[in-house]
Write an enzyme that holds these catalytic residues in place. Structure first.
Site, PDB file in Angstrom:
ATOM      1  N   ASN A   1      -5.200   2.933  -5.125  1.00  0.00           N
ATOM      2  CA  ASN A   1      -4.252   3.805  -5.756  1.00  0.00           C
ATOM      3  C   ASN A   1      -3.835   3.068  -7.287  1.00  0.00           C
ATOM      4  O   ASN A   1      -3.693   2.070  -7.369  1.00  0.00           O
ATOM      5  CB  ASN A   1      -2.842   3.804  -4.684  1.00  0.00           C
ATOM      6  CG  ASN A   1      -1.868   4.456  -5.253  1.00  0.00           C
ATOM      7  OD1 ASN A   1      -2.023   5.813  -5.226  1.00  0.00           O
ATOM      8  ND2 ASN A   1      -0.544   3.917  -5.478  1.00  0.00           N
TER       9      ASN A   1
ATOM     10  N   HIS B   1       2.231  10.072 -12.286  1.00  0.00           N
ATOM     11  CA  HIS B   1       3.473  10.327 -13.130  1.00  0.00           C
ATOM     12  C   HIS B   1       3.657  10.609 -14.372  1.00  0.00           C
ATOM     13  O   HIS B   1       3.059  10.060 -15.440  1.00  0.00           O
ATOM     14  CB  HIS B   1       4.140   8.651 -12.750  1.00  0.00           C
ATOM     15  CG  HIS B   1       4.596   7.971 -11.776  1.00  0.00           C
ATOM     16  ND1 HIS B   1       5.479   8.498 -10.961  1.00  0.00           N
ATOM     17  CD2 HIS B   1       3.719   7.147 -11.044  1.00  0.00           C
ATOM     18  CE1 HIS B   1       5.215   7.918  -9.823  1.00  0.00           C
ATOM     19  NE2 HIS B   1       4.517   6.958 -10.061  1.00  0.00           N
TER      20      HIS B   1
ATOM     21  N   GLU C   1      -2.906  -0.494  -8.480  1.00  0.00           N
ATOM     22  CA  GLU C   1      -2.858  -0.722  -9.665  1.00  0.00           C
ATOM     23  C   GLU C   1      -3.715  -2.060  -9.828  1.00  0.00           C
ATOM     24  O   GLU C   1      -3.213  -2.955 -10.361  1.00  0.00           O
ATOM     25  CB  GLU C   1      -1.477  -0.981 -10.094  1.00  0.00           C
ATOM     26  CG  GLU C   1      -0.663   0.250  -9.918  1.00  0.00           C
ATOM     27  CD  GLU C   1       0.658   0.000 -10.237  1.00  0.00           C
ATOM     28  OE1 GLU C   1       1.343  -0.896 -10.729  1.00  0.00           O
ATOM     29  OE2 GLU C   1       1.241   1.380 -10.233  1.00  0.00           O
TER      30      GLU C   1
ATOM     31  N   ASP D   1       5.387  12.796  -9.915  1.00  0.00           N
ATOM     32  CA  ASP D   1       6.736  13.460 -10.580  1.00  0.00           C
ATOM     33  C   ASP D   1       6.472  13.660 -12.094  1.00  0.00           C
ATOM     34  O   ASP D   1       5.528  13.289 -12.639  1.00  0.00           O
ATOM     35  CB  ASP D   1       7.908  12.385 -10.338  1.00  0.00           C
ATOM     36  CG  ASP D   1       7.646  10.950 -10.846  1.00  0.00           C
ATOM     37  OD1 ASP D   1       6.668  10.900 -11.847  1.00  0.00           O
ATOM     38  OD2 ASP D   1       8.403  10.150 -10.318  1.00  0.00           O
TER      39      ASP D   1
ATOM     40  N   GLU E   1       1.960  10.108  -6.018  1.00  0.00           N
ATOM     41  CA  GLU E   1       3.308   9.796  -6.501  1.00  0.00           C
ATOM     42  C   GLU E   1       3.694  10.738  -7.693  1.00  0.00           C
ATOM     43  O   GLU E   1       4.305  10.503  -8.486  1.00  0.00           O
ATOM     44  CB  GLU E   1       3.411   8.193  -7.123  1.00  0.00           C
ATOM     45  CG  GLU E   1       2.569   7.243  -5.944  1.00  0.00           C
ATOM     46  CD  GLU E   1       2.801   5.641  -6.503  1.00  0.00           C
ATOM     47  OE1 GLU E   1       3.431   5.583  -7.538  1.00  0.00           O
ATOM     48  OE2 GLU E   1       1.999   4.847  -6.055  1.00  0.00           O
TER      49      GLU E   1
HETATM   50  C1  LIG Z   1       2.078   1.141  -7.329  1.00  0.00           C
HETATM   51  O1  LIG Z   1       2.955   0.903  -8.346  1.00  0.00           O
HETATM   52  C2  LIG Z   1       3.543   1.906  -8.490  1.00  0.00           C
HETATM   53  C3  LIG Z   1       4.358   1.378  -9.829  1.00  0.00           C
HETATM   54  O2  LIG Z   1       3.950   2.194 -11.014  1.00  0.00           O
HETATM   55  C4  LIG Z   1       4.882   1.835  -7.500  1.00  0.00           C
HETATM   56  O3  LIG Z   1       5.927   2.814  -7.942  1.00  0.00           O
HETATM   57  C5  LIG Z   1       3.945   2.146  -6.309  1.00  0.00           C
HETATM   58  O4  LIG Z   1       5.033   2.177  -5.362  1.00  0.00           O
HETATM   59  C6  LIG Z   1       3.111   1.278  -6.043  1.00  0.00           C
HETATM   60  N1  LIG Z   1       2.127   1.916  -5.055  1.00  0.00           N
HETATM   61  C7  LIG Z   1       1.549   1.257  -4.157  1.00  0.00           C
HETATM   62  C8  LIG Z   1       0.569   1.969  -3.513  1.00  0.00           C
HETATM   63  O5  LIG Z   1       1.834   0.069  -4.203  1.00  0.00           O
END
Ligand SMILES: *[C@@H]1O[C@H](CO)[C@@H](O)[C@H](O)[C@H]1NC(C)=O
Ligand SMILES: *[C@@H]1O[C@H](CO)[C@@H](O)[C@H](O)[C@H]1NC(C)=O
Ligand SMILES: *[C@@H]1O[C@H](CO)[C@@H](O)[C@H](O)[C@H]1NC(C)=O
Length: 361
Positions: free
Chosen positions: A214, A250, A173, A280, A278
């Site tokens: 990511n 998401h 992010e 969902d 991720e």
């Molecule tokens: C990145 O951010 C998301 C929140 O949107 C979180 O749920 C996720 O665990 C994080 N992923 C990583 C790879 O850190």
């Protein structure tokens, strides 16, 4: 259900999903010589059976609490998934709650569980703007100190799990929705260069692990994915060891972006792996039958959007069951986002995901 090395070994060797009749005949024949192979012998028709046959990963984000306390959860996890991601246990606040003071217990449990059940591990995550421990967030460190801290954390974590984690989300992010760089501890103190440094340090610590950036809302072709595309191209041109892009995915029911496949393809065309990391698909509660059917189509489409692209490494779902999903706590009024309901019955979305993984469906 037994989880012997032997049954997993057999499962991996199934070349591709067989038509049901042939599979049934084969199982009947196999039962004669291998009478102990009962329920797991039908594993070709599980999610992981289809994924294994295609040489890709079907993963789930795993919480430490259900992993250690809910056998219905682990039964489904181990039957259906060939990859796991720590939902929280590998985030910085969990791993290094005090400077140099590591807490490996939950991450070790997941890595050991995965090894025992022939599952790969996606590591998650090293440099992210959120879930940082307060010693780090409030430490007012200089740039030089922060570089040292980040490198040490990466060396220590990747060193510990070297050879046991097939891919790491190194950076999470980094962009705002308009494609500008998101303000974070790392970005603000170190500048965009921290991304290349983190990737280089991670590669040195575990050269075999695939290293990912990511992010969310990059599934469509939009300003944010354009910015990431530009960054990825630049990193590759500089010889930075970036191997893949993780598309969190998401989604809201009915809103899988129409440009998703073409967008993933342009990253794949750079020579990068692409993964859905991720997935969902949330529904306003209570979910209607029509919404559950739409969600099923969405799961199929989202997984096909990745698996239809040359370098798709796999799809990870952010959870197993609606019983433990993060959605209701984060998106008020939404839920029912995963392939299993609270009592572990497969939902229509399970069938959608399964059909997305099975090219014959
Ligand atoms: C990145 O951010 C998301 C929140 O949107 C979180 O749920 C996720 O665990 C994080 N992923 C990583 C790879 O850190
Ligand atoms: C942070 O560090 C800088 C440089 O050493 C210093 O000037 C500043 O006062 C510190 N800020 C806080 C809140 O401690
Ligand atoms: C899960 O689905 C099954 C089958 O449709 C149903 O019998 C059960 O009540 C559902 N459980 C919950 C908690 O909704």
């Amino acid at each position: 259900m037994p989880h012997t090395a032997r049954s997993h070994h057999r499962r991996r060797r199934v070349p591709r999903p067989l038509p049901l009749v042939a599979a049934g005949a084969l199982l009947a024949a196999a039962a004669v010589t291998l009478p102990q192979l009962t329920p797991e012998a039908s594993a070709a028709t599980t999610l992981r059976g289809y994924a294994d046959a295609r040489g890709v990963r079907i993963g789930a984000a795993v919480g430490d609490s259900p992993l250690t306390s809910d056998s219905a959860y682990t039964t489904v996890l181990d039957r259906e998934f060939n990859s796991v991601t720590a939902e929280n246990a590998m985030k910085w606040d969990a791993l290094e709650p005090s400077r140099g003071g590591y807490n490996w217990a939950a991450a070790d449990r997941l890595v050991a569980h995965a090894a025992a059940h022939n599952q790969g591990v996606r590591g998650h995550t090293l440099a992210w703007y959120s879930q940082l421990p307060s010693w780090l967030k409030n430490g007012n460190f200089s740039a030089a100190e922060l570089n040292t801290i980040l490198k040490k954390h990466i060396d220590t974590t990747l060193g510990r799990y070297k050879g046991k984690v097939y891919a790491w989300d190194v950076v999470n992010e980094t962009f705002n929705e308009d494609g500008s760089m998101r303000s974070s501890l790392w970005q603000d103190k170190l500048g965009t260069g921290y991304i290349a440094n983190a990737l280089r340090w991670a590669h040195a610590a575990d050269p075999a692990a695939k290293l990912y950036i990511n992010d969310y809302n990059i599934e469509a072709d939009n300003a944010k994915s354009d910015a990431l595309y530009t960054l990825a191209k630049q990193l590759l041109a500089e010889g930075v060891p970036l191997n893949g892009i993780g598309f969190q995915s998401h989604f809201v029911v009915g809103q899988v972006p129409s440009t998703m496949k073409a967008n993933l393809k342009r990253f794949s065309d750079l020579g990068l792996e692409v993964s859905v990391t991720e997935l969902d698909i949330r529904i306003p509660l209570p979910a209607s039958a029509a919404e559950l059917a739409q969600q099923s189509a969405d799961y199929k489409l989202a997984s096909e959007n990745c698996l239809g692209v040359a370098r798709c490494a796999g799809v990870t779902v952010w959870g197993v069951t609606d019983k433990y999903s993060w959605i209701p706590g984060t998106f008020s009024g939404f839920g029912a986002a995963l392939p299993y309901n609270e009592s572990y019955a497969p939902k229509p979305s399970y069938t959608g995901l399964s059909n997305g993984l099975n090219p014959a469906a």
